[in-house]
Every structure is written in structure tokens, then in C-alpha cells.
Design a protein around this motif. Structure first.
Motif, PDB file in Angstrom:
ATOM      1  N   LYS A   2      -5.513  22.399 -14.756  1.00  0.00           N
ATOM      2  CA  LYS A   2      -4.735  22.725 -13.564  1.00  0.00           C
ATOM      3  C   LYS A   2      -3.251  22.382 -13.778  1.00  0.00           C
ATOM      4  O   LYS A   2      -2.942  21.373 -14.429  1.00  0.00           O
ATOM      5  CB  LYS A   2      -5.253  21.909 -12.377  1.00  0.00           C
ATOM      6  CG  LYS A   2      -6.565  22.430 -11.831  1.00  0.00           C
ATOM      7  CD  LYS A   2      -6.292  23.383 -10.677  1.00  0.00           C
ATOM      8  CE  LYS A   2      -7.522  24.204 -10.374  1.00  0.00           C
ATOM      9  NZ  LYS A   2      -7.330  24.989  -9.154  1.00  0.00           N
ATOM     10  N   TRP A 122     -11.734  12.139 -12.028  1.00  0.00           N
ATOM     11  CA  TRP A 122     -10.979  11.609 -10.903  1.00  0.00           C
ATOM     12  C   TRP A 122      -9.762  10.814 -11.380  1.00  0.00           C
ATOM     13  O   TRP A 122      -8.633  11.033 -10.941  1.00  0.00           O
ATOM     14  CB  TRP A 122     -11.909  10.716 -10.076  1.00  0.00           C
ATOM     15  CG  TRP A 122     -11.363  10.343  -8.760  1.00  0.00           C
ATOM     16  CD1 TRP A 122     -11.528  11.006  -7.582  1.00  0.00           C
ATOM     17  CD2 TRP A 122     -10.556   9.206  -8.472  1.00  0.00           C
ATOM     18  NE1 TRP A 122     -10.863  10.355  -6.589  1.00  0.00           N
ATOM     19  CE2 TRP A 122     -10.256   9.251  -7.097  1.00  0.00           C
ATOM     20  CE3 TRP A 122     -10.049   8.154  -9.234  1.00  0.00           C
ATOM     21  CZ2 TRP A 122      -9.477   8.284  -6.474  1.00  0.00           C
ATOM     22  CZ3 TRP A 122      -9.266   7.198  -8.624  1.00  0.00           C
ATOM     23  CH2 TRP A 122      -8.994   7.269  -7.256  1.00  0.00           C
ATOM     24  N   SER A 126      -5.703  11.892 -11.175  1.00  0.00           N
ATOM     25  CA  SER A 126      -4.773  10.968 -10.520  1.00  0.00           C
ATOM     26  C   SER A 126      -3.664  10.517 -11.464  1.00  0.00           C
ATOM     27  O   SER A 126      -2.784   9.765 -11.077  1.00  0.00           O
ATOM     28  CB  SER A 126      -5.512   9.706 -10.056  1.00  0.00           C
ATOM     29  OG  SER A 126      -6.640  10.018  -9.307  1.00  0.00           O
ATOM     30  N   GLY A 127      -3.747  10.918 -12.719  1.00  0.00           N
ATOM     31  CA  GLY A 127      -2.720  10.509 -13.677  1.00  0.00           C
ATOM     32  C   GLY A 127      -2.979   9.144 -14.284  1.00  0.00           C
ATOM     33  O   GLY A 127      -2.092   8.540 -14.888  1.00  0.00           O
TER      34      GLY A 127
END
Lengths: 299, 299, 299, 299
Positions: A2, A122, A126-127
Motif C-alpha cells: 500500500k 499490524w 504502523s511503521g
């Protein structure tokens, strides 16, 4: 992948284009730190973090991990590594420079239970896991939707013990095709052959759903329940050819009591598995783990 | 026993002369709680705490522990217990009334390492373990001074595997002489014979210096170190004739890392051993533990 | 001091006569580690452990603690320290050499509740706190017997807010007489004057029975109970003139629930207090703590 | 709601169509448990789990939660509740029957940071939160995609302090439209008006990113960093009109050290926030929480 995740990774790479890590192990002797830090200083490195450990200051094995910043690192890489050869030889070092902006490529293997995979995805979106999750391989279709929704290719390769060789052949091809740095077994419930394990030595991280060395092998929660333990755990380790015997990276536990049956223990344990595996993968991405014999040094 | 400790115990007994605990297990079926609480209510009991558990509400085993106060309990004991026989028969119960002012008599066995013994003595003199520590038995002289300074008799009985029978004979005599309720093995490093274990079934509490079932048997810290674990633990359990296989009462762990060698793990582990054993002994004193098969229910 | 404790300390001193620690802080800039490790290497030091931290690699404050061994250290101390002056000046360092065989002298202050004192004494006689516990000062007689039984002088100095000045005068005299390195307030429930605190700046370690900054001041367990918290804690910190506001060294917590009233919380909390204070004192003895502003760096 | 989640919920409802919970509080006095269990027994209830607590057995407040199964519960509800009125009156009880197959409707409020929302959604789609997540309301668009991908309506209502009244009007309308049972503030960073809070008394669960009562209000991680704490935490509580002062449901902490700046603390803390909030919501769904004064009893 993404676009909003890609952006995070690109920003991270730019922020860290002058940052590197030097990992060393060698026989311990006086003068190692002096020589290495002198070398880095002469190359204008600014040390950000430094951790060291010696199995025995008198003649043991010495380990150091230094994270540093260096202006115009990109152009200096070759001369830096070439220049270090002298020190490497002098102290009989194994030494590797790792460049932080070279994002590692990861393949995740998963079977039916998705909780560990989901935790990694997840943290990733979130980086918090700076990785290129290049592909997911599964012997089930269960997680396809969520994986593909994040723009990650999903390969369904049905597996059982009779077709192990063909299955692994396909997996190895994919891993080579995607040029993967390491593999995460996020509750992948198939046994790997010695050939596969050798091909990716110290590059396969597994999560086992028990506090090793207790409950090696199948059905650890059932066995924990039957034994009447008061704590259950999870263990992340590198895969070797001895089942659940590889170098341990991280472990954690959670409290249970007589009211918790095997099913409840499994639910409680999944939460431990998630966080233990995520920590191990994060440390791997940050080059914090050195394997030494059957143990890990985690800096 | 030192007078200031005796005073604490006397005060506790007076404060609790009307307090009792009822421990029951029986096949689960509707109506148990109703019958028991009806019975207690008719005897003017005020329920202080009540805990129950069923292995399976449909035909499993049911357990309940009720702590209650009852005016003039001392005079009513006999009629209370006699009156309960009907319910006991009706539901095929095992049921025991425990009277809180009947302080339990404890024998502590210890070898060289005193840390678990010291923790128990410390908690005891602080008033946190309401026990009559009747005697300490050891195969070493190490702890005599501290034990005797608290007014507790100390028996030195040298032991080794060749004289096991005679040693245990002396121990059994002492335990009978002091009319001991249960035995605590506070790092007592001799193996007990099946005869000894049978004599005090579910009445011997041991502390094992590992997270069972990992590292059963000798030298758990060395083996934990060699395995490269990231957590070490301790387990308190009832002693059975299968080494370190008895019903587990309590477990806990502490985090270690690559810098901790076997000696450091031992130091860290001692602190876990201390608190795990102290909790188990406390629960035993408070009649919180029910042994069921090879497990414990801890209310 | 009891002879068996003295023996442990003497053995420790002999084992460590060639061991020292170098603690440094200075403005961060490239070349510090290189210069220091070069210097130590030239003096034949073997680095045992090294930890460093920078508040900001670009112009922040840099901290390093190096533990090393050096043959014939005793004879070299003067030349070592003199030789280091150049580096110290060059990098504008605060730097201290600490010699491990110079056992630190400690004064413990205690009021009525003995649990923290007892923990320190326990760790000390087990050889886990390498200190010379020179004296205990108390405004109660409660702990005299146990303290004197270990061969430690016990000074009873009654205290209240009206005679604070005289009390502290006596305490300061004793501390000077015994040439004490630092003071531990092991649940000493008197407020110290600014004069006293200034006299021993960053040399007084307190244990506060709450998770600071929650419940600063009196009766933290009562207030924790009234607030309905689900965790209680303890904090060890250096004493400054702002009540419970000094640099925090260590904190820990324990879980409580609705069944625990203030009295139960206190019991549970005491166990946390004991271990938190013991860890802080141990780190102080090992020269692991650097105070920087209102914070600590714990290496 | 996605069909695979709907299926899980439907299965759960069918499995639990005969299961209910009875929650009671009343002044403590002898005979309560006897009366209630007698009543349930006469109605053929099989007690699955029972927890009780009294603030003081002599004249305090008594609480009990009984989970039971009863054949043909659906048809018996009315007669069950009507029949219980006598006992309710006799003991001056507040008593509620909760039917497990009546899945609770939940509204989640979120601002920019999605980690708590994501945890709830994750647990929910794994079947670990048996709720009907009816809608998500946010003052940002950030989480729309993930929320809608699970088939949950997402309402974007921009908010700031000047339009608080209109914003809350819209929110209240939506909550009424969806007939929501309770609201979860999953890091919703707007202050609610007394009117809103009163409308949903004890029906709003918040997560605060500190260990309350430390760091009430804004920027707790920054303040924790500035104070130099060694532990950070999170607290889930019911919302009242005193900021961060409502009844605490659950708290937990994580260890930090001097290397962790405010940003790092925030990352570490998010993981604590996620699990603390998820536990609180789970307990709410299971009717385990009773609010009493400014505290909670969690059974």
C-alpha cells in the motif's frame, strides 16, 4: 505494498541514509575497542549506540555492535569496508557493515491460525517494523484476503508430509525470486527438511507456543494443561534441524490458573506468541542478534 | 519461639476464634451451593469469602472453599460437623472443616543454601506466615545459628544415599514427636524414599529451581544457561514419587540475558525461589490448595 | 561485622584488586570513545563491560561507564589518573575512576517498619551487597537486636519535627565519624532539612512506597486504596529538597484488586519496596548510576 | 459486518442461549447466598461460575456475580425475573439478569491514532470480543478504510471545542439510532461535556495513556519522560466529569529506561494501552464489572 506504507519506508530510508551498524565477533584481547573506535573516529563517524559483550575477558569470544552516523555514507561505503580489512585481519574478526537504509526483505510463512501474521502486519503498517514484507506463503487460503488487501503477494502452496520436497522446491524458488533476506514462520505448522533449513541457516525465525525447553513438539497447550502448570509461554528461535532446539531469541510467559482449560490457555498464549515473535523480528531487522553456538546475543 | 512472635500468633488466634473454612469436592450437580449455603445460614455463619470451580458443570468434579465466621464457633464445632453429615452423604462429598485458630505445625528441611529458609523465617517473624514452625531439620550445620536465635529447635542429621533409610527414620520420629501438619523442603537436596513420601502424602511442599517441566532434576541453572534461555523460573509443588512431577502449586520467572552466566542465573533465580515458595506455604496455611489428580486448585 | 561476612568482603576485595570503573560525562562529539579506549588500551586495560548513552548524538551530553581490569592496578592508580587529565581537558569531561576493592561505607536510616532494612541485611550477609554497612541510625529501638546481632553499631536517636536540627547534628557527626559514602533511607519516616540534604547531595537514597509521581507524600497505600487503583508500586530515588521529587533510580509494581484493602496493599507493597530498594543500593555500590539533571542514567 | 464475523457471533449465541448472569449488590447480611442459590437451584440452574465480595462482612456492601445455565431459559425469563422480586425486596438488592445471547452493541470513538481501535477490531474478528460493533465515530478520516472493510459504518464528525455541543448532538443521535449499549473511547482526544457523560453514565470506557493518578490530563508520555520514570503505564476507566478521575477498570505498565525518549515511550506505551483497553472491554462484555462509588469490582 500500500502506498501509505511505502511512504513510511521511504521517509525512514531518507532519514537513515547516513546510518550504519558494525557487527563484530572475534577472540577477546586488549585493544579491540580502541582500534575500532579509532577507525570510526578517523572516518568521522558519530557513534549512536554501542553494545559489547565478552564470554570471558581472558581469552573468550568478544562481540560488539556499533550503530553510527557518517556524513556521505553512501559514497564512502567501499573505502570504509576496504579500510577496515586491516583491523579485521589483525584481530581475526568476523565483521559486517549493515546499512540502515537497505530495508530487509522478509517472507512470512503461515498455516491456519493468523494471529502472529496479523500482529506482524499490524506492526508493519504502523511503521514499527521497517521491513519489505515481500510475500506470504501459506498451506491454507485463510489469510489471503487480509494479506492481499495490504498489497502483499500471497502464495497458496498446499503441503503435507508426502509432498514435502516439491513444496519446498516451490518455496525456495519464490524466496530466491523475491531475493528474501530472512523467513518468519508465523505459526507455520509444517516440518522443514534439513535441506531447506541448511539453505537458510540462521535466517529462519520460528515462534513455538511454549516456554522452551518445556513442551517441545506438538500440542504444547494441551500438555501444559495436563501438567497443571501455572504459567504458559512462547519462544522465538532460529530454526535448526533439531526440532525446537535452535538458538532462542526471545521468550515470555503469561499466568494461568486451574480455571483455564487447554482452549483458554491457547487464547491466552496467542497474545504472548504475538508479542514474542514481533520483538524477535524487530531485533532481526535492527541487526541486534548475533548467533553464537546454540545461543543468541541480543544487543 | 521468640516471645514477640508468640504474641503475634496468640493475637491472631484470638482474632480468629470464630472463623473457619469449609473445603469440599464432589461430583458436580445442581443444588450443591444452595444446600451448603442454606446449612451455613441456618447455623448463623457469615460468609467472608467463597470460591468455587467445576471441571465441567455437566458431570465434572465440583470444588468449593468457603471461609466464614460463626458466633461461639468453639462450642458449636461438634454439632456443626455432625449436622453436615447429611449433606455430605447426599452429594457424595469429601468435606473438611478447618478452624483458623488451630495454627498449623510445620517442619522445614534445608541443606546448605539458606535463602528459602531465611525468606520463610523472615515472613514468619513479620507475622505474614501464621504457622508454628516447630523444627528445622538439616543435613548441614549452616543455618543452626539463625534458626536457634528465633527459638526454633534445629536438628542436624547428616545424610547421604547410603544411609537414607536410617536418616528418614530419625526424621519421621521427629515429625511425629512434634505432631507436624506439613513439611517444607526449602532447598533440601536429598532424594526422599517412596516410603517417606507415602507417609506424608500431599503434605510435603518442595521448591524446584526451574520452571517445570523444563529442567527436571539436577543443576537446572547450568542447563538453563547451556540452553540459552531468556527466562529462568522456580516451581513449588507437592512431592510425589516421580521426581519433580508432583502437583504444581505456584511458579514464577525472571528475565535473564546473554550476559548472565550460570552463577548469575542462580543469584537471580534465588529471589524467584524465595517468593514462589513463600506464596505456596502461605496458601497451604490458609487452606487454599486442593489437590485433584496431578493438579492443584488454588482458591 | 560478623567474621563470615568480613571474610566474604575480603575475598571479594582480593578478587577485584585489579578492577576499576571509569565514569565519564561530557558534551557529545566524535572521537570520545576512540580517545578513551586508546588510552585504556595503552595502559593494558582489559575492558570487561562498557555502556554508553548520549542524550543526542548531535551536541547532546555523552555518558560512558567502562569497567576494566589492569595488571598491578594499585601501583598504577596515580599515573593512570594523571595521564587521563589530558583527555579530560580535551573533551571537557567530568570523569571519575572508581576502584572496586574500595568497599563503600553505608549508613542505613530506619524508623519502625523493618522490612527494607531486613532485606538489605539479608542481601548483605548473603554476599550480594558488597558494602561496609558501617552503622544503622533509627528513631526507634525496634531493629536494634537484629542489627547488633550482625555486628553493626546501632544508634537510637529519637526524632520529631521540633528537635530536627539537633537530631540531624548528631546524625551528621556520626556519618562523618564513620566516613560514610552514602546514606540509605530504608523507610525512615522523618523529613530531612535542606541543610542535611545539601550536605549529602546525590548521596541519599530513599524508598517511597508508591509509584511516583502518583501519591507523593504521606499514606500512599491509603490513598491508592481510596482511588481504586489496580496496581501499587514503589520508587527508589535520590533525595532532594522537593519531597519525593528527586531523580528516580528504580520503580516496580505489583497487581492488586478490589479485595485488597489498604492494609493488604501495604503488605503486598512491602515486598515491592524491598526489592526496589535493594536493586537501587546494589547499582549504587556498583557505580552504575549517573545523575543528570533530575534523571538517572542506570548502566 | 463481514459474514465470517457474523457467523462466529451467531454460533456463540446459539451455544449460549441457555446461559445467563445474575449481578447483585446489597447490604451484607447472613443468608444472601443461601437464598439466591436456593432460588436458582429450584429453577434448575446449573452454576458455572460464582464470585462474591463484601466490603465488610459486618454491615458492609455485598456483591455477587453468578453465571449459570438453565434449560429453556428463553421461555423462563419472565417467570425467573418475576420470581426473584421477593428475594430482591427481602435483601434490598440491586439485581440484574443478563442473558449471554443478547450480544451488546458498542460504539467506538477514535481520533487520529488507530492502535487501540485496531486492537479491538483484531480481537473482534478473531472471535475474542463477542460484541456487535455497531459503528465507529471519529473526528478524523484516518481509520475509515480499515473500519469499512470490516463492514462497520464509519461516521466522520469533525470536532473542536467551539462546536462541542453540535458534535455531541450528532453523536448522541447516532448512538440512539444504533441503540448502543456502551461507548469505547479508543484514544478519542476530545473532552466530553457533562451532559454527554451524564447521558451514558458508567457506559463510557476510556483508555488513558498513563498509570493514573500519575499524569492526569494532556501529554502524559512527555511528562513521564521529563520526570525520568522507569515505568510507564495505561489505565482504562469509566468516564466521569472529573477528568481521568473515574472508576478504574484495569491498569498495566511497561519498563522503560534512560535511553527511551518521549517518542520511544509513546511506542512502548501504545502496546500497553492496546491490551489494557481490550481487557476492560472484554470484561464489560462479560458483565464482570460492578461500579461501586468511585471504584470497580471486577469479577
Amino acid at each position: 505494498m500500500k502506498s501509505y506504507i511505502k511512504e513510511k519506508i521511504d521517509t525512514f530510508r531518507m532519514d537513515n541514509e547516513n546510518r550504519a551498524r558494525l557487527l563484530i565477533n572475534c577472540p577477546d584481547q586488549p585493544g579491540i575497542v580502541a582500534a575500532v573506535s579509532q577507525f570510526l573516529s578517523e572516518h568521522n563517524a558519530n557513534i549512536i549506540e554501542s553494545n559489547q559483550y565478552s564470554t570471558n575477558p581472558k581469552g573468550g569470544e568478544f562481540f560488539i555492535r556499533i550503530e553510527f552516523e557518517m556524513p556521505n555514507l553512501k559514497e564512502k561505503k567501499d573505502s570504509l569496508e576496504a579500510g577496515f580489512e586491516t583491523i579485521k585481519d589483525q584481530f581475526e574478526m568476523e565483521a559486517t557493515f549493515k546499512y540502515v537504509d537497505q530495508i530487509k526483505k522478509v517472507a512470512i510463512f503461515v498455516s491456519k491460525e493468523p494471529h502472529c501474521l496479523l500482529e506482524l502486519l499490524w506492526e508493519w503498517q504502523s511503521g514499527d517494523l521497517m521491513a519489505d514484507i515481500s510475500l506470504v506463503i501459506s498451506n491454507h487460503e485463510t489469510s489471503r484476503e487480509i494479506v492481499e488487501s495490504l498489497g502483499i503477494p500471497y502464495y497458496y502452496i498446499p503441503a503435507n508430509k508426502d509432498i514435502r520436497k516439491e513444496v519446498e522446491q516451490k518455496q525456495i524458488e519464490l524466496i530466491k525470486q523475491y531475493d528474501v533476506d530472512f523467513i518468519v514462520l508465523a505459526r507455520y505448522m509444517q516440518i522443514l527438511t534439513p535441506n531447506f533449513v541448511e539453505t537458510f541457516k540462521n535466517r529462519i525465525i520460528n515462534i513455538h507456543h511454549s516456554f522452551l525447553p518445556a513442551f517441545i513438539g506438538a500440542k504444547p497447550y494441551e500438555r501444559a494443561y495436563n501438567r497443571g502448570v501455572k504459567l504458559i509461554g512462547a519462544t522465538s528461535h532460529y530454526v535448526t534441524n533439531d526440532l525446537d532446539e535452535g538458538p532462542i531469541i526471545e521468550q515470555d510467559i503469561s499466568r494461568v490458573d486451574h480455571r483455564d482449560n487447554a482452549e483458554a490457555m491457547k487464547k491466552i498464549g496467542q497474545s504472548v506468541e504475538r508479542s514474542v515473535l514481533a520483538r524477535a523480528v524487530k531485533w532481526q531487522l535492527e541487526d541486534r542478534i548475533i548467533v553464537y553456538g546454540n545461543k543468541t546475543i541480543v544487543f
